[in-house]
Design a protein around this motif. Structure first.
Motif, PDB file in Angstrom:
ATOM      1  N   GLU A 216       0.831  -1.191   0.000  1.00  0.00           N
ATOM      2  CA  GLU A 216       0.000   0.000   0.000  1.00  0.00           C
ATOM      3  C   GLU A 216       0.871   1.249   0.000  1.00  0.00           C
ATOM      4  O   GLU A 216       1.861   1.323   0.735  1.00  0.00           O
ATOM      5  CB  GLU A 216      -0.909   0.014   1.230  1.00  0.00           C
ATOM      6  N   PRO A 217       0.548   2.248  -0.818  1.00  0.00           N
ATOM      7  CA  PRO A 217       1.337   3.473  -0.832  1.00  0.00           C
ATOM      8  C   PRO A 217       1.109   4.264   0.446  1.00  0.00           C
ATOM      9  O   PRO A 217       0.108   4.074   1.134  1.00  0.00           O
ATOM     10  CB  PRO A 217       0.767   4.239  -2.036  1.00  0.00           C
ATOM     11  N   PRO A 218       2.019   5.129   0.794  1.00  0.00           N
ATOM     12  CA  PRO A 218       1.799   5.969   1.983  1.00  0.00           C
ATOM     13  C   PRO A 218       0.598   6.858   1.776  1.00  0.00           C
ATOM     14  O   PRO A 218       0.209   7.146   0.653  1.00  0.00           O
ATOM     15  CB  PRO A 218       3.094   6.800   2.071  1.00  0.00           C
ATOM     16  N   GLU A 219      -0.012   7.266   2.867  1.00  0.00           N
ATOM     17  CA  GLU A 219      -1.200   8.104   2.789  1.00  0.00           C
ATOM     18  C   GLU A 219      -0.880   9.385   2.028  1.00  0.00           C
ATOM     19  O   GLU A 219       0.027  10.137   2.387  1.00  0.00           O
ATOM     20  CB  GLU A 219      -1.686   8.457   4.198  1.00  0.00           C
ATOM     21  N   LYS A 220      -1.626   9.634   0.967  1.00  0.00           N
ATOM     22  CA  LYS A 220      -1.399  10.837   0.170  1.00  0.00           C
ATOM     23  C   LYS A 220      -2.015  12.047   0.846  1.00  0.00           C
ATOM     24  O   LYS A 220      -1.528  13.156   0.731  1.00  0.00           O
ATOM     25  CB  LYS A 220      -1.995  10.635  -1.224  1.00  0.00           C
ATOM     26  N   TYR A 221      -3.110  11.802   1.502  1.00  0.00           N
ATOM     27  CA  TYR A 221      -3.814  12.909   2.144  1.00  0.00           C
ATOM     28  C   TYR A 221      -3.720  12.759   3.647  1.00  0.00           C
ATOM     29  O   TYR A 221      -4.089  11.734   4.190  1.00  0.00           O
ATOM     30  CB  TYR A 221      -5.279  12.929   1.710  1.00  0.00           C
ATOM     31  N   GLN A 222      -3.214  13.747   4.286  1.00  0.00           N
ATOM     32  CA  GLN A 222      -3.133  13.750   5.735  1.00  0.00           C
ATOM     33  C   GLN A 222      -3.812  15.008   6.255  1.00  0.00           C
ATOM     34  O   GLN A 222      -3.607  16.091   5.716  1.00  0.00           O
ATOM     35  CB  GLN A 222      -1.675  13.715   6.193  1.00  0.00           C
ATOM     36  N   LYS A 223      -4.586  14.833   7.269  1.00  0.00           N
ATOM     37  CA  LYS A 223      -5.309  15.964   7.835  1.00  0.00           C
ATOM     38  C   LYS A 223      -4.330  16.948   8.461  1.00  0.00           C
ATOM     39  O   LYS A 223      -3.427  16.559   9.195  1.00  0.00           O
ATOM     40  CB  LYS A 223      -6.280  15.465   8.916  1.00  0.00           C
ATOM     41  N   LYS A 224      -4.476  18.221   8.105  1.00  0.00           N
ATOM     42  CA  LYS A 224      -3.666  19.236   8.757  1.00  0.00           C
ATOM     43  C   LYS A 224      -4.058  19.323  10.227  1.00  0.00           C
ATOM     44  O   LYS A 224      -5.184  19.024  10.592  1.00  0.00           O
ATOM     45  CB  LYS A 224      -3.906  20.596   8.098  1.00  0.00           C
ATOM     46  N   PRO A 225      -3.111  19.735  11.071  1.00  0.00           N
ATOM     47  CA  PRO A 225      -3.503  19.942  12.481  1.00  0.00           C
ATOM     48  C   PRO A 225      -4.682  20.882  12.554  1.00  0.00           C
ATOM     49  O   PRO A 225      -4.643  21.988  12.006  1.00  0.00           O
ATOM     50  CB  PRO A 225      -2.243  20.578  13.096  1.00  0.00           C
ATOM     51  N   PRO A 226      -5.784  20.444  13.150  1.00  0.00           N
ATOM     52  CA  PRO A 226      -6.979  21.288  13.166  1.00  0.00           C
ATOM     53  C   PRO A 226      -6.760  22.571  13.939  1.00  0.00           C
ATOM     54  O   PRO A 226      -6.015  22.616  14.911  1.00  0.00           O
ATOM     55  CB  PRO A 226      -8.043  20.411  13.844  1.00  0.00           C
ATOM     56  N   GLU A 227      -7.391  23.611  13.487  1.00  0.00           N
ATOM     57  CA  GLU A 227      -7.314  24.881  14.165  1.00  0.00           C
ATOM     58  C   GLU A 227      -8.188  24.819  15.425  1.00  0.00           C
ATOM     59  O   GLU A 227      -9.102  24.016  15.536  1.00  0.00           O
ATOM     60  CB  GLU A 227      -7.799  26.001  13.251  1.00  0.00           C
ATOM     61  N   ARG A 228      -7.915  25.700  16.375  1.00  0.00           N
ATOM     62  CA  ARG A 228      -8.756  25.764  17.567  1.00  0.00           C
ATOM     63  C   ARG A 228     -10.120  26.290  17.165  1.00  0.00           C
ATOM     64  O   ARG A 228     -10.252  27.441  16.815  1.00  0.00           O
ATOM     65  CB  ARG A 228      -8.136  26.694  18.605  1.00  0.00           C
ATOM     66  N   ARG A 229     -11.091  25.427  17.181  1.00  0.00           N
ATOM     67  CA  ARG A 229     -12.398  25.905  16.775  1.00  0.00           C
ATOM     68  C   ARG A 229     -13.492  25.479  17.746  1.00  0.00           C
ATOM     69  O   ARG A 229     -14.488  26.143  17.859  1.00  0.00           O
ATOM     70  CB  ARG A 229     -12.738  25.425  15.364  1.00  0.00           C
ATOM     71  N   LYS A 230     -13.324  24.347  18.464  1.00  0.00           N
ATOM     72  CA  LYS A 230     -14.323  23.942  19.438  1.00  0.00           C
ATOM     73  C   LYS A 230     -14.003  24.558  20.789  1.00  0.00           C
ATOM     74  O   LYS A 230     -12.847  24.662  21.184  1.00  0.00           O
ATOM     75  CB  LYS A 230     -14.359  22.421  19.570  1.00  0.00           C
ATOM     76  N   GLN A 231     -15.038  24.953  21.511  1.00  0.00           N
ATOM     77  CA  GLN A 231     -14.870  25.528  22.837  1.00  0.00           C
ATOM     78  C   GLN A 231     -15.509  24.596  23.854  1.00  0.00           C
ATOM     79  O   GLN A 231     -16.683  24.235  23.748  1.00  0.00           O
ATOM     80  CB  GLN A 231     -15.525  26.912  22.910  1.00  0.00           C
ATOM     81  N   TYR A 232     -14.713  24.178  24.844  1.00  0.00           N
ATOM     82  CA  TYR A 232     -15.190  23.277  25.886  1.00  0.00           C
ATOM     83  C   TYR A 232     -15.190  24.007  27.229  1.00  0.00           C
ATOM     84  O   TYR A 232     -14.272  24.783  27.538  1.00  0.00           O
ATOM     85  CB  TYR A 232     -14.288  22.043  26.003  1.00  0.00           C
ATOM     86  N   LEU A 233     -16.212  23.744  28.014  1.00  0.00           N
ATOM     87  CA  LEU A 233     -16.263  24.222  29.392  1.00  0.00           C
ATOM     88  C   LEU A 233     -16.366  22.997  30.291  1.00  0.00           C
ATOM     89  O   LEU A 233     -17.357  22.254  30.250  1.00  0.00           O
ATOM     90  CB  LEU A 233     -17.467  25.146  29.615  1.00  0.00           C
ATOM     91  N   LEU A 234     -15.304  22.742  31.102  1.00  0.00           N
ATOM     92  CA  LEU A 234     -15.299  21.642  32.056  1.00  0.00           C
ATOM     93  C   LEU A 234     -15.652  22.214  33.427  1.00  0.00           C
ATOM     94  O   LEU A 234     -14.993  23.136  33.916  1.00  0.00           O
ATOM     95  CB  LEU A 234     -13.923  20.974  32.099  1.00  0.00           C
ATOM     96  N   VAL A 235     -16.686  21.654  34.052  1.00  0.00           N
ATOM     97  CA  VAL A 235     -17.205  22.203  35.304  1.00  0.00           C
ATOM     98  C   VAL A 235     -17.032  21.178  36.420  1.00  0.00           C
ATOM     99  O   VAL A 235     -17.479  20.032  36.285  1.00  0.00           O
ATOM    100  CB  VAL A 235     -18.698  22.585  35.159  1.00  0.00           C
ATOM    101  N   ASP A 236     -16.335  21.586  37.506  1.00  0.00           N
ATOM    102  CA  ASP A 236     -16.239  20.755  38.700  1.00  0.00           C
ATOM    103  C   ASP A 236     -17.562  20.890  39.448  1.00  0.00           C
ATOM    104  O   ASP A 236     -17.784  21.853  40.197  1.00  0.00           O
ATOM    105  CB  ASP A 236     -15.058  21.221  39.556  1.00  0.00           C
ATOM    106  N   GLY A 237     -18.465  19.922  39.271  1.00  0.00           N
ATOM    107  CA  GLY A 237     -19.854  20.058  39.685  1.00  0.00           C
ATOM    108  C   GLY A 237     -20.043  20.362  41.162  1.00  0.00           C
ATOM    109  O   GLY A 237     -20.645  21.370  41.538  1.00  0.00           O
ATOM    110  N   TYR A 238     -19.543  19.466  42.029  1.00  0.00           N
ATOM    111  CA  TYR A 238     -19.787  19.649  43.454  1.00  0.00           C
ATOM    112  C   TYR A 238     -19.055  20.887  43.977  1.00  0.00           C
ATOM    113  O   TYR A 238     -19.536  21.572  44.898  1.00  0.00           O
ATOM    114  CB  TYR A 238     -19.357  18.415  44.225  1.00  0.00           C
ATOM    115  N   ASN A 239     -17.912  21.218  43.415  1.00  0.00           N
ATOM    116  CA  ASN A 239     -17.188  22.420  43.829  1.00  0.00           C
ATOM    117  C   ASN A 239     -18.029  23.669  43.588  1.00  0.00           C
ATOM    118  O   ASN A 239     -18.103  24.561  44.415  1.00  0.00           O
ATOM    119  CB  ASN A 239     -15.859  22.494  43.067  1.00  0.00           C
ATOM    120  N   ILE A 240     -18.685  23.718  42.406  1.00  0.00           N
ATOM    121  CA  ILE A 240     -19.540  24.859  42.072  1.00  0.00           C
ATOM    122  C   ILE A 240     -20.775  24.895  42.971  1.00  0.00           C
ATOM    123  O   ILE A 240     -21.198  25.958  43.449  1.00  0.00           O
ATOM    124  CB  ILE A 240     -19.948  24.805  40.589  1.00  0.00           C
TER     125      ILE A 240
END
Length: 900
Positions: A721-745
């Motif tokens: 098999e040939p090496p992968e011709k298409y490789q995904k570029k490192p994705p840009e920061r586009r998703k925003q996550y909020l992690l909440v410490d539930g009991y602390n809040i």
């Protein structure tokens, strides 16, 4: 009376209709017992069925069973009418699989078993014709467990007694032990109590962990009463929602009336209800055999036929019921219809009405050739269609030789780009085409940021991908077994219209296919060949010459069985040959085994002579615009002109082209041609060739191109098999996550802290409601994490709460540990915010570049600010961006291997 829909299925000649007749007779529905061979069976009502002795059209009968009413649906057993059978499966509560005790599990039986698994239908088995000599119950039971499922249990010896007018069963000890082996929880309960309550048996059957098997003879009524009692005692009525829903599983005609057959899956349906705009239910019919009664209302669980509806098609869903799509068993042969005394165009209009009843026919009219084509399963179906056309349309037809229906797929992943930009139009689409395993079909996905292409355009691209059958580039056959993902695109606020994205999407698919290594697929049969041992050598030679394969022969006395697979095109007429050279002592049973690589791809491609670049209805090129006019760019030059940079990194990306410079060079070439004057000298062959190319384009060797295209389809599978011709570029920061410490809040916020002192669950629920509202407005992915480290044996538990996700940590893992790992992992690609007042967590997560820390007070102020904004600026119902309300959510994998 409560309803239960039960279907009856079998390989042809297993005694399916005879069993249905016996069930109706012993339940008291029939006064006398009819027979298929006498032509008076209750459910074989069509003259063609009586003549051939087979079921062609699915029918239903209704009979009482204690305090229930059973809707029994008899389905065709012949492989040519598999699509009719499969449509019926979609409305069943339970199924009865009938097996011929003399023949055991046959090829089509295994196909039926796979379909029952696909539709997740609880199944009973009835092994018929056990009165015939040579049938052995123990041997058949072993054969069933070996070929179908280890969870098939022989219920012979089960006792039934009436309690309050309904049967209860008592299992023999050996049966109970075999049942307990099908499920670990059941085994533990049986070992503890020594009993298996009826509700436990019903649960196992409902979950397809148990398949009860019963033995008897339908013709001689042996085992029928026991089977009816079991059908009552081991089944349960499904629960239906109050909201209306229905599924269309069949269209038929009675006289001039169109009947739309429905399974009511929720609520009720009444006459004069407007199911579609301008289309009301005139009549609700409940059929049993050829007779019916009308009612004003159909309840959930009912199967009925309604009149007055013209536009619904087989597979449509109504109300809360989703559509079911196409059946998995499809014809593999294409026939040209040859009308004897009718205009083809007029005949096509009449045949189109027939397609409502039989959507698998796929009737098409090739206007340029004035030809009608239909898709059929085999010879028996061709004879039935001829008869139907004669009866319905009064026209005699014939069929040309059947042609194989091929399919195409790709070998490696490839990006396809489509651009459509004539004057005052604009759309560009980038698609990633990836191969999938055989039999997967087409899958479509979105992986494009909404800030690059708004969600409404993305959904439109997805609609255009699904709305048609996309032709391949080898023979023009439909493509299959690939995932097509939208990865980027562009629209113009001023010029883009809906049709622009249709053109760009189609061209992107074609351009990707044109660049890919394509593979031609053909249908295969799975066959079982039973013949005298003396002819085995001849059979093996024949199968080899047909490019087939087979397993080691199974010999029993003077009979041998060969099982294997072979292309449909080579084996389609082999049954007649078997009958001839075995002098009627051999039998060939075939069933469709899906599509695989074509054994003679090069020959087929050359014979078809399809040129993708000359297919004007399916162009591979794109349309660009410069200086107020559009121009066409060939598929292999599109990347040099495209406006949107590909998110995939290419190794051999070419130099980008400039529109103005190209047009200037073209203008210079035209000027040179206009200023050309003959020199009076003779010119050589090379110069003549140059003039020809400048005038008419590059000289092409079509035979060489076809051979090269064919060669690409038959590359050795073992090549490196040939090496992968298409490789995904490192994705840009586009998703925003909020992690909440539930009991602390909870304990940091005054209101929640006071509530938690009296009811911690209520405080947790209120926090989740607040976070849910926050996510709905901001669109951020919110993950609330709660400690469960003191719960013995507790795994990581993840679940969805409305539009956010909730995580309870595993034993010995605190919330801050989970947040530390998750923030560290996600911060490499996405924007992360952590809400906690725990100073340790704040210090730990700060080490991840880009992680934002919110204290409990910061989060409270942020939520209050958003609530104020909602109250003052966004009170109208349509004010919240729709993408925040409908965006699909996915909880990221934590990489730890912990399950939910």
């Amino acid at each position: 009376m409560r309803q239960l829909a039960v279907g009856i299925l079998a390989h042809v000649d297993a005694g399916k209709t005879t069993l249905a007749e016996s069930l109706l007779y012993r339940s008291g529905k029939l006064r006398s017992l009819g027979r298929v061979d006498h032509g008076d069976a209750y459910l074989d009502t069509d003259p063609m069925e009586k003549e051939r002795g087979i079921t062609i059209f699915s029918k239903q009968a209704m009979f009482p069973l204690y305090d229930r009413e059973i809707i029994l649906l008899d389905t065709p057993g012949h492989v040519d009418f598999s699509a009719e059978m499969e449509r019926t499966l979609q409305v069943l509560d339970y199924a009865i699989l009938v097996i011929n005790g003399s023949d055991g599990v046959q090829g089509h039986t295994e196909t039926l078993w796979k379909l029952l698994k696909h539709y997740q239908i609880p199944t009973f088995l009835f092994i018929n014709k056990m009165d015939q000599p040579g049938t052995d119950r123990a041997e058949i039971s072993g054969n069933l467990r070996e070929k179908l499922s280890q969870h098939i249990v022989d219920f012979t010896g089960t006792e039934y007694r009436l309690t309050d007018g309904v049967p209860e069963l008592k299992l023999p000890e050996d049966v109970a032990e075999n049942v307990s082996l099908t499920d670990e929880a059941t085994m533990n309960r049986y070992l503890e109590t020594g009993m298996l309550p009826p509700e436990e048996l019903r649960r196992l059957i409902r979950e397809r962990s148990l398949f009860p098997a019963f033995f008897g003879s339908a013709l001689k009524l042996q085992g029928i009463d026991e089977f009816l009692n079991a059908l009552y005692a081991l089944t349960e009525l499904p629960a239906y929602p109050e909201e209306f829903g229905a599924r269309v599983f069949k269209i038929s005609k009675e006289g001039n009336q169109r009947l739309t057959w429905l399974k009511i899956t929720g609520g009720t349906l009444k006459t004069r209800t407007e199911l579609l705009p301008g289309e009301k239910v005139n009549e609700i019919r409940f059929y049993s055999g050829i007779k019916y009664e009308t009612k004003d209302t159909a309840e959930a669980g009912d199967i009925c036929a309604v009149t007055g509806i013209r536009s619904l098609k087989t597979g449509d869903g109504i109300g809360i019921e989703p559509g079911s799509g196409e059946t998995s068993l499809k014809p593999v042969l294409d026939y040209e219809v040859l009308p004897e005394d009718a205009d083809p165009e007029e005949l096509y209009r009449k045949l189109s009405e027939l397609q409502d009843e039989f959507p698998e026919l796929h009737i098409t009219y090739l206007k340029e050739l004035r030809e009608i084509h239909v898709h059929l399963m085999g010879e028996v179906q061709t004879e039935i269609v001829k008869r139907l056309v004669k009866e319905r349309c009064g026209i005699s037809i014939g069929f040309g030789p059947g042609e194989i229906l091929y399919q195409e797929t790709i070998q490696d992943a490839v990006e396809g780009v489509g651009h459509f930009e004539p004057l005052r139009h604009y759309a560009e689409v980038h698609l990633l085409l990836e191969p999938l395993p055989r039999g997967t079909g087409l899958q479509f996905a979105l992986d494009c940021p909404e800030d690059v292409l708004p969600r409404n355009w993305q959904r439109l691209v997805l609609t255009h991908l699904k709305e048609r059958e996309h032709p391949g580039v080898l023979t023009g056959s439909p493509i299959t077994d690939m995932r097509i993902t939208l990865i980027t695109g562009r629209a113009s606020q001023k010029h883009t219209e809906g049709g622009d994205f249709r053109e760009a999407t189609y061209r992107a698919v074609r351009q990707g296919l044109r660049k890919a290594v394509n593979v031609l697929l053909e249908p295969y049969y799975a066959f079982t060949l039973e013949l005298p041992t003396e002819y085995v050598g001849r059979a093996m030679t024949d199968i080899g010459s047909m490019e087939g394969s087979f397993m080691p022969p199974e010999t029993n006395g003077d009979k041998t069985v060969l099982k294997g697979r072979a292309p449909v095109v080579t084996m389609r007429d082999y049954a007649r040959d078997v009958m001839v050279y075995t002098k009627g002592r051999g039998h060939l049973f075939v069933t469709l085994a899906g599509y695989d690589r074509c054994h003679n791809a090069e020959e087929v491609i050359i014979k078809r002579g399809y040129d993708p670049d000359q297919d004007l209805l399916n162009p591979c090129s794109s349309v660009f615009c410069a200086h107020g006019s559009g121009f066409i760019v060939p598929f292999d030059q599109v990347e040099k002109y495209m406006h949107v940079e590909s998110p995939l990194a290419k190794e051999d990306s070419g130099e980008r082209r400039d529109f103005a410079e190209d047009l200037e060079r073209a203008e210079q070439r035209r000027n040179r041609k206009e200023n050309y004057t003959p020199s009076g000298h003779y010119i050589g062959d090379q110069e003549l060739e140059n003039i020809f190319i400048n005038t008419y384009g590059k000289i092409r060797n079509r035979a060489q191109e076809v051979n090269e295209a064919a060669a690409r389809t038959i590359r050795a599978a073992s090549r490196e098999e040939p090496p992968e011709k298409y490789q995904k570029k490192p994705p840009e920061r586009r998703k925003q996550y909020l992690l909440v410490d539930g009991y602390n809040i909870i304990f940091a916020w005054k209101d929640l802290n006071e509530l938690a002192r009296t009811n911690l669950d209520a405080a947790r629920g209120k926090l989740l409601d607040i976070l849910s509202n926050y996510q709905g407005f901001t669109g951020k992915e919110v993950i609330a994490v709660f400690d469960a480290y003191r719960v013995s044996g507790h795994p990581v538990e993840k679940f969805r709460f409305h539009n956010i996700y909730v995580v309870f940590t595993r034993e010995a893992m605190t919330a801050d540990q989970y947040i530390e790992e998750e923030a560290h992992r996600l911060s490499a690609t996405d924007q992360i915010a952590v809400a906690t007042s725990d100073k340790v967590v704040q210090v730990i997560t700060w080490r991840d570049k880009g992680t934002e820390i919110l204290s409990a007070q910061d989060l409270l102020e942020e939520i209050e600010r958003i609530n104020h904004k909602i109250r003052t600026e966004h009170l109208s119902p349509g004010s919240i961006p729709r993408e925040h309300l409908t965006a699909p959510m996915q909880l990221p994998e934590d990489g730890s291997g912990e399950g939910t």
